[in-house]
Design a protein around this motif. Sequence first.
Motif, PDB file in Angstrom:
ATOM      1  N   LEU A  18      41.951  46.108  41.218  1.00 15.34           N
ATOM      2  CA  LEU A  18      41.027  45.204  41.916  1.00 15.34           C
ATOM      3  C   LEU A  18      40.264  44.384  40.888  1.00 15.34           C
ATOM      4  O   LEU A  18      39.741  44.933  39.912  1.00 15.34           O
ATOM      5  N   THR A  19      40.207  43.092  41.105  1.00 16.65           N
ATOM      6  CA  THR A  19      39.438  42.201  40.242  1.00 16.65           C
ATOM      7  C   THR A  19      38.529  41.357  41.118  1.00 16.65           C
ATOM      8  O   THR A  19      39.002  40.651  42.020  1.00 16.65           O
ATOM      9  N   VAL A  20      37.235  41.436  40.871  1.00 18.47           N
ATOM     10  CA  VAL A  20      36.233  40.675  41.619  1.00 18.47           C
ATOM     11  C   VAL A  20      35.591  39.677  40.660  1.00 18.47           C
ATOM     12  O   VAL A  20      35.126  40.065  39.585  1.00 18.47           O
ATOM     13  N   THR A  21      35.567  38.406  41.050  1.00 16.02           N
ATOM     14  CA  THR A  21      35.047  37.353  40.180  1.00 16.02           C
ATOM     15  C   THR A  21      34.000  36.525  40.908  1.00 16.02           C
ATOM     16  O   THR A  21      34.286  35.939  41.964  1.00 16.02           O
ATOM     17  N   ASP A  22      32.775  36.509  40.355  1.00 12.83           N
ATOM     18  CA  ASP A  22      31.674  35.678  40.878  1.00 12.83           C
ATOM     19  C   ASP A  22      31.464  35.869  42.375  1.00 12.83           C
ATOM     20  O   ASP A  22      31.240  34.904  43.123  1.00 12.83           O
ATOM     21  N   LEU A  23      31.501  37.107  42.818  1.00 13.46           N
ATOM     22  CA  LEU A  23      31.300  37.406  44.239  1.00 13.46           C
ATOM     23  C   LEU A  23      29.855  37.100  44.638  1.00 13.46           C
ATOM     24  O   LEU A  23      28.907  37.476  43.945  1.00 13.46           O
ATOM     25  N   LYS A  52      43.840  50.897  37.577  1.00 15.82           N
ATOM     26  CA  LYS A  52      44.582  51.809  38.447  1.00 15.82           C
ATOM     27  C   LYS A  52      44.321  53.256  38.039  1.00 15.82           C
ATOM     28  O   LYS A  52      44.395  53.599  36.869  1.00 15.82           O
ATOM     29  N   GLY A  53      43.978  54.071  39.032  1.00 20.81           N
ATOM     30  CA  GLY A  53      43.684  55.476  38.776  1.00 20.81           C
ATOM     31  C   GLY A  53      42.277  55.742  38.287  1.00 20.81           C
ATOM     32  O   GLY A  53      41.937  56.875  37.953  1.00 20.81           O
ATOM     33  N   GLU A  54      41.434  54.717  38.267  1.00 28.52           N
ATOM     34  CA  GLU A  54      40.078  54.846  37.744  1.00 28.52           C
ATOM     35  C   GLU A  54      39.090  55.052  38.884  1.00 28.52           C
ATOM     36  O   GLU A  54      39.331  54.687  40.030  1.00 28.52           O
ATOM     37  N   THR A  55      37.947  55.647  38.553  1.00 32.47           N
ATOM     38  CA  THR A  55      36.822  55.721  39.488  1.00 32.47           C
ATOM     39  C   THR A  55      35.651  54.960  38.882  1.00 32.47           C
ATOM     40  O   THR A  55      35.174  55.302  37.800  1.00 32.47           O
ATOM     41  N   VAL A  56      35.225  53.915  39.566  1.00 33.47           N
ATOM     42  CA  VAL A  56      34.076  53.121  39.132  1.00 33.47           C
ATOM     43  C   VAL A  56      32.915  53.408  40.078  1.00 33.47           C
ATOM     44  O   VAL A  56      33.057  53.318  41.307  1.00 33.47           O
ATOM     45  N   LEU A  85      41.034  39.728  43.830  1.00 27.10           N
ATOM     46  CA  LEU A  85      42.456  39.930  43.568  1.00 27.10           C
ATOM     47  C   LEU A  85      42.789  41.408  43.706  1.00 27.10           C
ATOM     48  O   LEU A  85      42.070  42.262  43.178  1.00 27.10           O
ATOM     49  N   PHE A  86      43.868  41.693  44.423  1.00 32.37           N
ATOM     50  CA  PHE A  86      44.348  43.058  44.580  1.00 32.37           C
ATOM     51  C   PHE A  86      45.686  43.160  43.878  1.00 32.37           C
ATOM     52  O   PHE A  86      46.680  42.552  44.298  1.00 32.37           O
ATOM     53  N   ASP A  87      45.721  43.886  42.772  1.00 37.52           N
ATOM     54  CA  ASP A  87      46.924  44.019  41.941  1.00 37.52           C
ATOM     55  C   ASP A  87      47.462  42.647  41.541  1.00 37.52           C
ATOM     56  O   ASP A  87      48.672  42.386  41.598  1.00 37.52           O
ATOM     57  N   GLY A  88      46.533  41.771  41.154  1.00 35.27           N
ATOM     58  CA  GLY A  88      46.920  40.454  40.669  1.00 35.27           C
ATOM     59  C   GLY A  88      47.180  39.426  41.742  1.00 35.27           C
ATOM     60  O   GLY A  88      47.454  38.257  41.428  1.00 35.27           O
ATOM     61  N   LEU A 185      43.462  52.132  46.990  1.00 35.25           N
ATOM     62  CA  LEU A 185      42.051  52.095  46.610  1.00 35.25           C
ATOM     63  C   LEU A 185      41.208  52.543  47.785  1.00 35.25           C
ATOM     64  O   LEU A 185      41.415  52.094  48.917  1.00 35.25           O
ATOM     65  N   VAL A 186      40.265  53.454  47.539  1.00 33.66           N
ATOM     66  CA  VAL A 186      39.338  53.918  48.573  1.00 33.66           C
ATOM     67  C   VAL A 186      37.923  53.613  48.114  1.00 33.66           C
ATOM     68  O   VAL A 186      37.527  53.981  47.001  1.00 33.66           O
TER      69      VAL A 186
END
Length: 347
Positions: A18-23, A52-56, A85-88, A185-186
């Motif tokens: 997941l990529t979030v830009t200027d939300l 991927k596989g990370e917990t933020v 973006l979800f997986d690019g 992603l959850v």
Amino acid sequence: MSTIEPIPDLGGAAQPLLTVTDLAKLFPIGGGLFEPKKTVRAVDGVSFSIAKGETVGIVGESGCGKSTTARLIMHLMPRTGGDILFDGQLVGEQISMRDFRRGLQMVFQDSYASLNPRLTIEDSIAFGPKVHGVADKEARALARELMGKVGLRPEVFANRYPHEVSGGQRQRVNIARALALKPRLVILDEAVSALDKSVEAQVLNLLTDLKREFGLTYLFISHDLNVVRYISDRVLVMYLGQVVELGPVDEVWDGPAHPYTQALLAAMPAMDPDARTMVPPITGDPPNPIDPPSGCRFHTRCASAESVCSAVCPALSPVAGGEHMAACHMVIPGSGHSRAPALGEVA
């Protein structure tokens, strides 16, 4: 036999899931015959990514924009600006909302309000797969399998209704329901904050086991710093709609760079009676998000604030040359703050 297929991995391990830009999310309020319209800046330029596989983990005071950020990512409310973006793949263009919603699920704080009181636990878990074309028999079999995965015996709980089980058991149902569509992603929005501490520990251990078994990625939102440190790989600190610090959880805990993060950690209760907090680490209430302060939004409550803090908004900048970043003039070389490193140095 129809089955739910997981969203395929497109970019490999190196590409963020997941990529979030200027939300951004602005809420217009007021505006009458003699009253100008005003705007609440609930989320203002938030950018981050999740591997991927990370917990933020996302932490911050109530009203800082944590839950609004989650709802914007889930498209439960329209965003004012920014890209997701979800997986690019750009959500809504390169990946459909139907596939995106299947690849990303959310568990809310209120376990009872999240469930339909007229559906049994089995029906609640099977509902999502049936909407996506899975036959009733297969959907119910999947529901019973997932009930076992989250520690609920199907023969005991399958035909019960939400009001007939405890809060911790309802949250397990919500976790099973989220997993029914095989998401990658959850998002967990205060998912354990309403539970007793003993039940909270059980659910956290369950989440850790499920992440390992299903290869999940988590975005974990909480006001409880101890919980965030236990479950997260990286932590994102928000204040008044903006990201003020971001980095590996141990680096942020051991060396917080932003005064707001330092205050949050200093306010944590200690088990040692000799380590009691005698002086409040942070005073006052957060400023009004309708008219936030200029420059650094924390400068009105910061003991280290100088003139540059109210004049210039600091950008997220590296701390100690690693992945750890903070939006504070004291870590930006040559920012004009008396405690900032010289140009060419790193805080």
